[in-house]
Design a protein around this motif. Sequence first.
Motif, PDB file in Angstrom:
ATOM      1  N   ARG A   1     -48.867   7.725 -82.607  1.00  0.00           N
ATOM      2  CA  ARG A   1     -48.716   9.144 -82.259  1.00  0.00           C
ATOM      3  C   ARG A   1     -48.636   9.314 -80.747  1.00  0.00           C
ATOM      4  N   ALA A   2     -49.382   8.501 -80.023  1.00  0.00           N
ATOM      5  CA  ALA A   2     -49.354   8.600 -78.570  1.00  0.00           C
ATOM      6  C   ALA A   2     -48.002   8.197 -77.997  1.00  0.00           C
ATOM      7  N   LYS A   3     -47.227   7.441 -78.785  1.00  0.00           N
ATOM      8  CA  LYS A   3     -45.882   7.077 -78.371  1.00  0.00           C
ATOM      9  C   LYS A   3     -44.928   8.246 -78.485  1.00  0.00           C
ATOM     10  N   GLY A   4     -45.358   9.313 -79.166  1.00  0.00           N
ATOM     11  CA  GLY A   4     -44.489  10.469 -79.350  1.00  0.00           C
ATOM     12  C   GLY A   4     -43.752  10.456 -80.670  1.00  0.00           C
ATOM     13  N   LEU A   5     -44.149   9.578 -81.587  1.00  0.00           N
ATOM     14  CA  LEU A   5     -43.475   9.534 -82.881  1.00  0.00           C
ATOM     15  C   LEU A   5     -43.863  10.750 -83.708  1.00  0.00           C
TER      16      LEU A   5
ATOM     17  N   ARG B   1     -46.873   1.069 -94.702  1.00  0.00           N
ATOM     18  CA  ARG B   1     -46.740  -0.384 -94.743  1.00  0.00           C
ATOM     19  C   ARG B   1     -48.081  -1.074 -94.831  1.00  0.00           C
ATOM     20  N   ASN B   2     -49.072  -0.457 -94.239  1.00  0.00           N
ATOM     21  CA  ASN B   2     -50.410  -1.038 -94.326  1.00  0.00           C
ATOM     22  C   ASN B   2     -51.130  -0.587 -95.584  1.00  0.00           C
TER      23      ASN B   2
ATOM     24  N   THR C   1     -57.120  -3.471 -82.227  1.00  0.00           N
ATOM     25  CA  THR C   1     -56.772  -2.567 -83.311  1.00  0.00           C
ATOM     26  C   THR C   1     -55.706  -1.551 -82.915  1.00  0.00           C
ATOM     27  N   ALA C   2     -55.260  -1.602 -81.655  1.00  0.00           N
ATOM     28  CA  ALA C   2     -54.322  -0.570 -81.198  1.00  0.00           C
ATOM     29  C   ALA C   2     -52.894  -0.844 -81.646  1.00  0.00           C
TER      30      ALA C   2
ATOM     31  N   PHE D   1     -55.208   2.251 -74.653  1.00  0.00           N
ATOM     32  CA  PHE D   1     -56.486   2.428 -75.346  1.00  0.00           C
ATOM     33  C   PHE D   1     -57.449   1.283 -75.080  1.00  0.00           C
TER      34      PHE D   1
ATOM     35  N   ARG E   1     -44.330  16.227 -78.533  1.00  0.00           N
ATOM     36  CA  ARG E   1     -44.024  14.843 -78.902  1.00  0.00           C
ATOM     37  C   ARG E   1     -43.144  14.172 -77.862  1.00  0.00           C
TER      38      ARG E   1
ATOM     39  N   ARG F   1     -43.514   4.573 -91.499  1.00  0.00           N
ATOM     40  CA  ARG F   1     -43.352   3.280 -90.850  1.00  0.00           C
ATOM     41  C   ARG F   1     -44.697   2.621 -90.573  1.00  0.00           C
ATOM     42  N   HIS F   2     -45.639   3.428 -90.141  1.00  0.00           N
ATOM     43  CA  HIS F   2     -46.895   2.814 -89.691  1.00  0.00           C
ATOM     44  C   HIS F   2     -47.987   2.835 -90.755  1.00  0.00           C
TER      45      HIS F   2
ATOM     46  N   ASP G   1     -56.792   2.852 -85.423  1.00  0.00           N
ATOM     47  CA  ASP G   1     -56.388   3.007 -84.028  1.00  0.00           C
ATOM     48  C   ASP G   1     -54.874   2.940 -83.843  1.00  0.00           C
ATOM     49  N   TYR G   2     -54.204   2.077 -84.612  1.00  0.00           N
ATOM     50  CA  TYR G   2     -52.769   1.921 -84.359  1.00  0.00           C
ATOM     51  C   TYR G   2     -51.977   3.156 -84.772  1.00  0.00           C
TER      52      TYR G   2
ATOM     53  N   HIS H   1     -37.803   7.524 -76.292  1.00  0.00           N
ATOM     54  CA  HIS H   1     -37.871   8.211 -75.007  1.00  0.00           C
ATOM     55  C   HIS H   1     -36.750   7.909 -74.027  1.00  0.00           C
TER      56      HIS H   1
ATOM     57  N   ASN I   1     -50.105  -2.097 -84.640  1.00  0.00           N
ATOM     58  CA  ASN I   1     -49.958  -2.134 -86.090  1.00  0.00           C
ATOM     59  C   ASN I   1     -49.820  -3.588 -86.553  1.00  0.00           C
TER      60      ASN I   1
ATOM     61  N   LEU J   1     -54.091  14.792 -79.215  1.00  0.00           N
ATOM     62  CA  LEU J   1     -54.164  13.842 -80.320  1.00  0.00           C
ATOM     63  C   LEU J   1     -55.403  14.080 -81.179  1.00  0.00           C
TER      64      LEU J   1
ATOM     65  N   ARG K   1     -53.107   6.163 -84.072  1.00  0.00           N
ATOM     66  CA  ARG K   1     -53.247   6.954 -82.847  1.00  0.00           C
ATOM     67  C   ARG K   1     -52.257   6.446 -81.795  1.00  0.00           C
ATOM     68  N   THR K   2     -52.122   5.106 -81.699  1.00  0.00           N
ATOM     69  CA  THR K   2     -51.156   4.540 -80.750  1.00  0.00           C
ATOM     70  C   THR K   2     -49.753   5.034 -81.074  1.00  0.00           C
TER      71      THR K   2
ATOM     72  N   PRO L   1     -44.571  12.972 -87.310  1.00  0.00           N
ATOM     73  CA  PRO L   1     -45.506  12.686 -88.405  1.00  0.00           C
ATOM     74  C   PRO L   1     -44.863  11.877 -89.529  1.00  0.00           C
TER      75      PRO L   1
ATOM     76  N   ARG M   1     -45.655  13.159 -75.094  1.00  0.00           N
ATOM     77  CA  ARG M   1     -46.454  11.978 -75.466  1.00  0.00           C
ATOM     78  C   ARG M   1     -45.597  10.725 -75.396  1.00  0.00           C
TER      79      ARG M   1
END
Lengths: 306, 679
Positions: free
Chosen positions: A209-213, A225-226, B119-120, B114, B103, A221-222, A203-204, B138, B122, B75, A206-207, A215, B106
Amino acid sequence: MLEAVAARLASAAVVVLGVCTLVFLLIHLVPGDPVEAMLGEGARPADRVALRAALGLDRPLGEQYVDYLARLARFDLGVSFQERRPVAELLAERLPATLELAIAALALALVIAIPLGVLAAARHGGPLDGGATGLALLGIAIPNFWLGPLLILVFSLWLDWTPVSGRDGLASLILPAVTLGTGLAAVLTRMVRASVLEVLGEDYIRTARAKGLGPITVLWRHALRNAWLPVLTLIGLQLGGLLGGAVITETVFAWPGVGSLLIDAIHARDYPVVQACVLLISLAYLSVNALTDLVYTWVDPRIRLG
Amino acid sequence: MAIGVIPEPSPGWPLSGISEPLLEVCDLTVRVVRPEGTAAVVAGLDFRIARGETLALLGESGCGKSMTALALMRLLPPAVVAVTGQVRLAGADLLRLPERAMRRVRGGQVAMIFQEPQTALNPVLTVGAQVAEAVRRHTGRHGARAVRERVVELLGEVGIPAPRERLGDYPHQLSGGMKQRVVIAMALAGRPQLLIADEPTTALDVTIQAEILALIVGLQRRHAMALLLITHDLGIVAETADRLAVMYAGRLVEEAPCAAFFAGPAHPYGRRLLASRPSLDRRAAAPAGIPGRVPPPGASVVGCRFAERCDLAAPACRSAEPAWHPVAAGHRVRCHRWAEADPPPADAAARRPRPAGETEVLLRVDGLVVHFPIRRGLLGREAGRVRAVDGVSLTLHPGRTLALVGESGCGKTTVGRALVRLVAPTAGALWYRGRDLARLGGRELRALRKDLQIVFQDPYGAMNPRLRVGDIVGEGLRTMGLASGRAARCRVAELLEQVGLAAEDARRWPHAFSGGQRQRIGIARALAPEPRLIVCDEPTSALDVSVQAQILGLLARLQRERAIAYLFISHDLSVVAQMADEVAVMYLGRIVERGTVDEVLDRPRHPYTRALLSAVPVVEVAARRPAIRLAGERPSPARPPAGCRFHPRCPEALAVCGRTDPPEVCLGGRHWVSCLRAG
């Protein structure tokens, strides 16, 4: 955090003692009489008695055990029957070669596996993914005792680029490192790919990407690291295995490392050397794993600050 | 299947009152590419949102509402999903923007919140870093200090106390509600014109839900954002939205101003949904539910997608998909028969009569304590105890339902498990037929187990996927030696029919069943040994409203027929209002208030009960209670506060509450409360 580290080190210490005990018992667990096995059937009784006394096998087991541990504490690993030299000296000679090969092979594996695994996951289902997965499968399927001689045939005998065997300068390191490294890289690539793929489904991501970051930021970064965390464990396991000497590869290339020392010692029934090698292999494995766990504890904030 | 239908021009449309649409969605269709062909999971959606307006997209699970949100944000993975149609945001068609420009949209013009705050975020990045990313992306701020100041400002705006100290925290160090606030702060960073909130409070406790909803609505007003609120909860719609659009099986079926919808939904689905909803104040009649199930996402249906479950359906409904019909200004419906009146409810007297007066006692819980040791270090020494249940006394009667209500972590599930001895009590007694269950073990306990059964919350996780339904239901019969062979098979068939399944289902595997059907299997399994008590642990919280009503109806019928006692564990006061004879409210391991359902829900005396009741989203405007906000967060059950456990959060606390543990006081009747202010 400190408590976790202490607990991990303490549990490692317990296992070390267990390993030492098993190695000590090795000589007693061998079927038949070790002295007879070493000297052969035609030995004179007087020689047998002398060897038995020299090994201390005529004394009670408990006394032998205490004596063994006391000697271990002084790094006294006994004397090789074959070479008539202290075992510690033999190991010290062989260890640098093993270390050199281990580091070279692992470095090669990381350089291949990490970019390949990440790209395969990022292009999941595409031709690059298929290629990487296929290569990885091939790398796992090809045994080192086949790849090694093949490389020697091509690069040493036909092309004459590298020495056939032995340890003589950087050129002689290439083929054993490639032989060992490709196998590791194959396993590691699959692990990196699977781990990154799993994280990319979280899910994070998707979060993010939803921020506009973009690929690349999302991946580096996301996701990475995991994705690192499980990969780290595998690298630790692999390094632990390598430090104990890669028996097959060292034999194929006559590489003077711990692995080939062990093989020679087994052939010669040189028990003190076998004991020392087994001890070293186990300890290398253990300490690398303990270290991996500690690194893991430090890298993952959920454990570090939990 | 009719997909890609061009929106029909209809009189009374476009809506009056919408001056300038911010978002205009035309013929949005989402097709999932599967090996066997493509399937449209969202089919020809069209709606608009004006600036500053709140549109609720209402639907049950699998109707395509989350897919719609992700499609708007682009998405969805393009490899497996094809999105067609138009999504115009302030004139620009988002579906045709280059990815790089998208982008900027978004998290910029459109931001999203969400469902699952756990889980949203990191787990390996600090919350400060995660919000800072959005700020840098932004706002054009790049200096470390300027970014940090803005992050602190945002965290403060979403109500995170001492935001500067939280910057270095990792997500796992925050509670669920706080995490959701961080997600909201991230969404605000780009000053969006449209906020998409996908079930933003579904994973949260009811008191936290109320706070988060109030926060979202407050922010929306302050920043004049438009809000697309995706939810399954009619109460939330009624309390927050201006208009709503009802989605069913990938289609919009009704669009209306909220007031008009709640006054009288035009579509039969909306009507049934409203009738399925349990309500705090509707204790007399059991909600009917909707028979059948939603067609699976992407199934090809000829005609109206709801016809299978609709009691107004006519032959025309099964052959032609209905077009939009105008009902009133701004109110339209996709139904051939919307003007027809509902048939009279078939099961009007479904409500069982409440047994009056004292009856015999089936099971008495006396001072139940369940502590879990926290073990640390090498030797696993006990470093503390989680006081999950800390002195609970309850009485259960045959044929009656005692509801145990509380928020997550209050210990209600542990009480239920201790009752059927799935966990061993640390102290206290469970008196059943003159014997203390807490002291029994081995064969004696096993002999009594047939009387005490449990239905679990998660119908998916509670069943072994490698066993056939018949074996799941019949296992208890066989292991307890109640029946075997042919007799057991007959009994299983009988049980399945009693819970509304078919006898042949015994040969199928659990994965072939929907959530509601699985819960029926779980109930059949619990019924198998003919128990006298069933612990129902949140039996419907994983289910949709229409399915929930069916399961609650089934439980009520079985109780009527067999005089089973239920311990009904729930966080949902509306469900409790419908099911319970008596209610006990639990907070941090203790019962704070108990009594008959009318006593507790109509005349709540404990401040916690009142706060819980005020937080329940309510459809009926007249029934709304003024919101009571609780300070801070629930303390850990490992370190409960001294005195009254609720006092640090209590809006009415006195100094003495921090020192004295309140005794239980009788307020008359069966109404008891543990509060110093109630004396």
